[in-house]
Motif scaffolding. Sequence first.
Motif, short mmCIF file in Angstrom:
data_model
loop_
_atom_site.label_atom_id
_atom_site.label_comp_id
_atom_site.label_asym_id
_atom_site.label_seq_id
_atom_site.Cartn_x
_atom_site.Cartn_y
_atom_site.Cartn_z
N SER A 131 0.83 -1.21 0.00
CA SER A 131 0.00 0.00 0.00
C SER A 131 0.87 1.26 0.00
CB SER A 131 -0.91 0.02 1.23
OG SER A 131 -0.14 0.26 2.40
N GLU A 132 0.28 2.34 -0.45
CA GLU A 132 0.98 3.62 -0.44
C GLU A 132 1.26 4.05 0.99
OE1 GLU A 132 3.15 6.30 -2.20
OE2 GLU A 132 2.08 4.78 -3.32
N ALA A 133 0.32 3.79 1.89
CA ALA A 133 0.49 4.17 3.30
C ALA A 133 1.67 3.43 3.92
CB ALA A 133 -0.79 3.88 4.08
N TRP A 134 1.79 2.13 3.65
CA TRP A 134 2.91 1.35 4.19
C TRP A 134 4.21 1.91 3.65
CZ3 TRP A 134 7.09 -1.42 2.54
CH2 TRP A 134 7.71 -2.24 3.48
N GLU B 122 4.97 4.90 2.56
CA GLU B 122 5.26 6.21 3.15
C GLU B 122 5.75 6.07 4.59
OE1 GLU B 122 5.38 9.23 1.73
OE2 GLU B 122 5.00 8.16 -0.15
N GLN B 123 5.18 5.14 5.35
CA GLN B 123 5.50 5.00 6.76
C GLN B 123 6.77 4.18 6.99
OE1 GLN B 123 2.41 3.18 9.06
NE2 GLN B 123 3.32 3.76 10.99
N VAL B 124 6.97 3.10 6.21
CA VAL B 124 8.03 2.14 6.51
C VAL B 124 9.25 2.27 5.60
CG1 VAL B 124 8.55 -0.31 6.73
CG2 VAL B 124 6.31 0.54 7.42
N ALA B 125 9.03 2.52 4.33
CA ALA B 125 10.14 2.54 3.36
C ALA B 125 10.80 3.91 3.35
CB ALA B 125 9.63 2.15 1.98
N ARG B 126 11.45 4.24 4.45
CA ARG B 126 11.98 5.59 4.65
C ARG B 126 13.05 5.99 3.64
NH1 ARG B 126 9.18 7.26 8.68
NH2 ARG B 126 8.87 6.13 10.61
N SER B 127 13.81 5.04 3.13
CA SER B 127 14.86 5.39 2.17
C SER B 127 14.30 5.50 0.75
CB SER B 127 15.99 4.35 2.21
OG SER B 127 15.52 3.10 1.73
N ARG B 128 13.00 5.28 0.61
CA ARG B 128 12.30 5.40 -0.67
C ARG B 128 12.93 4.56 -1.79
NH1 ARG B 128 9.05 6.50 2.47
NH2 ARG B 128 8.20 8.54 2.91
N PRO B 129 13.04 3.24 -1.55
CA PRO B 129 13.57 2.39 -2.62
C PRO B 129 12.64 2.40 -3.83
CG PRO B 129 12.90 1.08 -0.71
CD PRO B 129 12.68 2.51 -0.36
N PRO B 130 13.17 2.15 -5.01
CA PRO B 130 12.33 2.21 -6.21
C PRO B 130 11.19 1.21 -6.19
CG PRO B 130 14.50 1.30 -6.71
CD PRO B 130 14.53 1.74 -5.29
N LYS B 131 10.03 1.67 -6.60
CA LYS B 131 8.85 0.79 -6.65
C LYS B 131 8.83 -0.06 -7.91
CE LYS B 131 5.79 3.84 -4.04
NZ LYS B 131 4.53 4.58 -4.10
N ASP B 132 9.58 0.34 -8.94
CA ASP B 132 9.54 -0.40 -10.20
C ASP B 132 10.65 -1.44 -10.31
OD1 ASP B 132 11.65 1.37 -10.39
OD2 ASP B 132 11.13 2.09 -12.40
N ALA B 133 11.29 -1.76 -9.19
CA ALA B 133 12.29 -2.83 -9.13
C ALA B 133 11.73 -3.95 -8.25
CB ALA B 133 13.59 -2.28 -8.54
N PRO B 134 12.34 -5.14 -8.27
CA PRO B 134 11.81 -6.26 -7.48
C PRO B 134 11.80 -6.01 -5.97
CG PRO B 134 13.31 -7.06 -9.17
CD PRO B 134 13.43 -5.56 -9.15
N TRP B 135 10.79 -6.58 -5.32
CA TRP B 135 10.64 -6.58 -3.86
C TRP B 135 10.45 -8.02 -3.44
CZ3 TRP B 135 9.65 -2.42 -0.18
CH2 TRP B 135 9.90 -1.15 -0.71
N TYR B 136 10.87 -8.35 -2.21
CA TYR B 136 10.88 -9.73 -1.74
C TYR B 136 10.19 -9.88 -0.39
CZ TYR B 136 14.50 -10.04 -5.29
OH TYR B 136 15.20 -10.00 -6.47
N HIS B 137 9.49 -11.00 -0.24
CA HIS B 137 8.92 -11.41 1.04
C HIS B 137 9.93 -12.35 1.66
CE1 HIS B 137 4.88 -9.77 0.10
NE2 HIS B 137 5.24 -10.06 -1.14
N VAL B 138 10.40 -12.03 2.87
CA VAL B 138 11.51 -12.75 3.48
C VAL B 138 11.13 -13.22 4.89
CG1 VAL B 138 13.91 -12.52 4.26
CG2 VAL B 138 13.16 -11.33 2.18
N LEU B 139 11.36 -14.52 5.17
CA LEU B 139 11.25 -15.02 6.54
C LEU B 139 12.56 -14.67 7.24
CD1 LEU B 139 9.77 -18.63 6.11
CD2 LEU B 139 8.55 -16.50 6.62
N VAL B 140 12.47 -14.02 8.39
CA VAL B 140 13.65 -13.54 9.10
C VAL B 140 14.20 -14.63 10.00
CG1 VAL B 140 14.50 -11.79 10.72
CG2 VAL B 140 12.78 -11.17 9.01
N ASP B 141 15.50 -14.88 9.87
CA ASP B 141 16.20 -15.90 10.67
C ASP B 141 16.11 -15.57 12.16
OD1 ASP B 141 17.85 -18.05 11.35
OD2 ASP B 141 19.68 -16.91 11.05
#
Length: 103
Positions: A34-37, A39-58
């Motif tokens: 979401s746009e809200a997420w 704005e709130q979480v992605a503070r370094s503003r990574p590109p939206k048109d590049a791949p994003w990953y769902h990751v299980l944290v060790d």
Amino acid sequence: MMAQPRFAIGEIVHHLKFDYRGVIIDVDAQYSGSEAWYEQVARSRPPKDAPWYHVLVDGAMHSTYVAERHLEAGDSSQQIEHPALGQFFDRFSSGRYHRRGMN
């Protein structure tokens, strides 16, 4: 044209900013949150048109949603620990996890 993802489902990765390891459970060709997420979480503003990953944290109970630019290949000599691993993978070999029902 969209970038090809550098990492695949089952690969172990390392987060460059927050120094954790994890395993990829899903790949989005571009940002799909979401746009809200964003704005709130992605503070370094990574590109939206590049791949994003769902990751299980060790060593944790949660997963994260991470832009490709924040990831590098992780140490694949050690498995990760996460309670949801079995929902996605049925084995670990040759430094990666293998999806349930896949060879």
